[in-house]
Design an enzyme around this catalytic site. Structure first.
Site, PDB file in Angstrom:
ATOM      1  CE1 TYR A 218     -36.211  18.180   1.228  1.00 37.73           C
ATOM      2  CE2 TYR A 218     -36.984  20.398   0.718  1.00 37.73           C
ATOM      3  CZ  TYR A 218     -36.875  19.054   0.385  1.00 37.73           C
ATOM      4  OH  TYR A 218     -37.435  18.598  -0.788  1.00 37.73           O
TER       5      TYR A 218
ATOM      6  CE  LYS B 138     -34.116  17.919  -1.694  1.00 39.77           C
ATOM      7  NZ  LYS B 138     -33.985  16.716  -2.512  1.00 39.77           N
TER       8      LYS B 138
HETATM    9  P1  NDP Z   1     -41.375  10.545  -0.674  1.00 40.69           P
HETATM   10  O1  NDP Z   1     -41.186  10.775   0.782  1.00 40.69           O
HETATM   11  O2  NDP Z   1     -42.763  10.301  -1.196  1.00 40.69           O
HETATM   12  O3  NDP Z   1     -40.424   9.363  -1.191  1.00 40.69           O
HETATM   13  C1  NDP Z   1     -39.050   9.351  -0.886  1.00 40.69           C
HETATM   14  C2  NDP Z   1     -38.498   7.955  -1.138  1.00 40.69           C
HETATM   15  O4  NDP Z   1     -37.100   7.964  -0.814  1.00 40.69           O
HETATM   16  C3  NDP Z   1     -39.159   6.892  -0.250  1.00 40.69           C
HETATM   17  O5  NDP Z   1     -39.474   5.752  -1.006  1.00 40.69           O
HETATM   18  C4  NDP Z   1     -38.080   6.610   0.791  1.00 40.69           C
HETATM   19  O6  NDP Z   1     -38.088   5.301   1.325  1.00 40.69           O
HETATM   20  C5  NDP Z   1     -36.809   6.806  -0.028  1.00 40.69           C
HETATM   21  N1  NDP Z   1     -35.645   7.017   0.833  1.00 40.69           N
HETATM   22  C6  NDP Z   1     -35.537   7.848   1.912  1.00 40.69           C
HETATM   23  N2  NDP Z   1     -34.327   7.734   2.476  1.00 40.69           N
HETATM   24  C7  NDP Z   1     -33.623   6.829   1.728  1.00 40.69           C
HETATM   25  C8  NDP Z   1     -32.314   6.283   1.827  1.00 40.69           C
HETATM   26  N3  NDP Z   1     -31.466   6.646   2.801  1.00 40.69           N
HETATM   27  N4  NDP Z   1     -31.932   5.359   0.914  1.00 40.69           N
HETATM   28  C9  NDP Z   1     -32.783   4.965  -0.071  1.00 40.69           C
HETATM   29  N5  NDP Z   1     -34.034   5.443  -0.218  1.00 40.69           N
HETATM   30  C10 NDP Z   1     -34.459   6.366   0.681  1.00 40.69           C
HETATM   31  O7  NDP Z   1     -40.731  11.829  -1.382  1.00 40.69           O
HETATM   32  P2  NDP Z   1     -41.146  12.636  -2.711  1.00 40.69           P
HETATM   33  O8  NDP Z   1     -41.485  11.703  -3.799  1.00 40.69           O
HETATM   34  O9  NDP Z   1     -42.078  13.703  -2.330  1.00 40.69           O
HETATM   35  O10 NDP Z   1     -39.756  13.354  -3.016  1.00 40.69           O
HETATM   36  C11 NDP Z   1     -38.762  12.801  -3.875  1.00 40.69           C
HETATM   37  C12 NDP Z   1     -37.637  13.820  -4.016  1.00 40.69           C
HETATM   38  O11 NDP Z   1     -38.161  15.047  -4.513  1.00 40.69           O
HETATM   39  C13 NDP Z   1     -36.944  14.155  -2.696  1.00 40.69           C
HETATM   40  O12 NDP Z   1     -35.564  14.348  -2.907  1.00 40.69           O
HETATM   41  C14 NDP Z   1     -37.596  15.466  -2.296  1.00 40.69           C
HETATM   42  O13 NDP Z   1     -36.767  16.245  -1.465  1.00 40.69           O
HETATM   43  C15 NDP Z   1     -37.785  16.117  -3.657  1.00 40.69           C
HETATM   44  N6  NDP Z   1     -38.800  17.144  -3.685  1.00 40.69           N
HETATM   45  C16 NDP Z   1     -40.096  16.876  -3.314  1.00 40.69           C
HETATM   46  C17 NDP Z   1     -41.047  17.877  -3.338  1.00 40.69           C
HETATM   47  C18 NDP Z   1     -42.465  17.666  -2.925  1.00 40.69           C
HETATM   48  O14 NDP Z   1     -43.204  18.666  -2.823  1.00 40.69           O
HETATM   49  N7  NDP Z   1     -42.924  16.435  -2.712  1.00 40.69           N
HETATM   50  C19 NDP Z   1     -40.691  19.240  -3.769  1.00 40.69           C
HETATM   51  C20 NDP Z   1     -39.316  19.404  -4.136  1.00 40.69           C
HETATM   52  C21 NDP Z   1     -38.418  18.382  -4.096  1.00 40.69           C
HETATM   53  P3  NDP Z   1     -39.060   4.910   2.569  1.00 40.69           P
HETATM   54  O15 NDP Z   1     -40.444   4.883   2.015  1.00 40.69           O
HETATM   55  O16 NDP Z   1     -38.592   3.559   2.983  1.00 40.69           O
HETATM   56  O17 NDP Z   1     -38.854   5.958   3.592  1.00 40.69           O
END
Ligand code: NDP
Length: 247
Positions: free
Chosen positions: A155, A159
């Protein structure tokens, strides 16, 4: 409040967590939102929230790791809304494990989604942005991409790669009035972090000057700002949103 009236924004991973919050905030600022996620069903909730508050949104089922599907989806979006001004590369996954135990597939999966997925969407979005001479690309990276994390080599690498992609995009498209910036959230309460044991959360919180985990609503306003005309002289920057964890 920054205004995005008349702007069309694509948000990937829009169904839940940070992507949902970003979509709502961009809509409240006046943008039309093209919501992307793996399934259209999962997008219905955020779509209904946007329309209930008087906004406009369309739903697009698309796996961002599939370049052909991404190209077709962005073509649809551009035809449907006659423009594409803002891209938020938010969709992301984790496959946590210690490096020695990481399978090849678990090493590659976050890189495919978090980095190659963002590249696929960026490549599809820049052409309409160049035509309009307006583009705002906002990549959702992570503090982990800046500082590394035991158990998240895959991961963190994805990033860190996204940060490199952001800076290169900024350099390549600056002359076309397209900016590219990244946000580096710290630990934000979403489904992604829901599995963390209470003891880990407590330990993490001790190292956050603001003394708490973040909320998706802590991230979204920075996206609205970076997407606006007012942020037109900011590019290639990485903004931590982490309660002061990294400084
Ligand atoms: P979630 O897991 O809550 O949501 C991620 C979303 O992305 C889901 O709706 C998922 O769909 C969708 N997704 C995953 N793979 C694909 C794909 N191949 N094509 C289209 N959609 C896809 O994540 P967060 O809201 O926590 O995170 C959002 C972003 O922020 C990410 O990039 C994460 O790395 C980043 N981030 C998050 C942090 C945290 O603490 N939460 C901290 C730092 C960064 P489905 O539900 O169908 O799987």
């Amino acid at each position: 409040m920054f205004h995005l009236k008349g702007k069309v924004a694509v948000v990937t991973g829009a169904a839940r967590g940070i992507g949902r919050s970003i979509s709502l905030a961009l809509s409240q600022a006046g943008a039309t939102i093209a919501l992307i996620d793996l399934s259209a069903d999962s997008l219905q909730g955020v779509h209904d929230e946007i329309t209930a508050q008087g906004g406009q949104a369309s739903m697009h089922a698309c796996d961002i790791t599939d370049p052909d599907m991404v190209a077709a989806t962005f073509k649809d979006i551009t035809e449907q809304h006659n423009a594409l001004h803002i891209l938020v590369n938010n969709a992301g996954i984790t496959r946590d494990n210690l490096l020695m135990r990481l399978s090849q597939e678990d090493w590659e999966a976050p890189i495919r989604t978090n980095l190659t997925g963002a590249f696929n969407c960026t490549r599809a979005a820049v052409r309409p942005m160049m035509k309009q001479r307006y583009g705002r690309i906002i990549n959702i990276a992570s503090v982990v991409g800046m500082m590394g994390n035991a158990g998240q080599a895959n991961y963190a690498a994805s990033k860190a790669g996204l940060i490199g992609l952001t800076k290169s995009t900024a350099k390549e498209f600056g002359s076309r009035a397209i900016t590219a910036n990244a946000l580096a959230p710290g630990f934000i309460t979403t489904d992604m972090t829901a599995e963390l044991p209470e003891s880990t959360v407590q330990k993490l919180t001790e190292n956050i000057p603001l003394g708490r985990m973040g909320k998706p609503e802590d991230v979204a306003p920075a996206v609205v700002f970076l997407a606006s005309e007012d942020a037109g002289y900011i590019t290639g920057q990485i903004l931590p949103i982490d309660g002061g964890m990294v400084m």
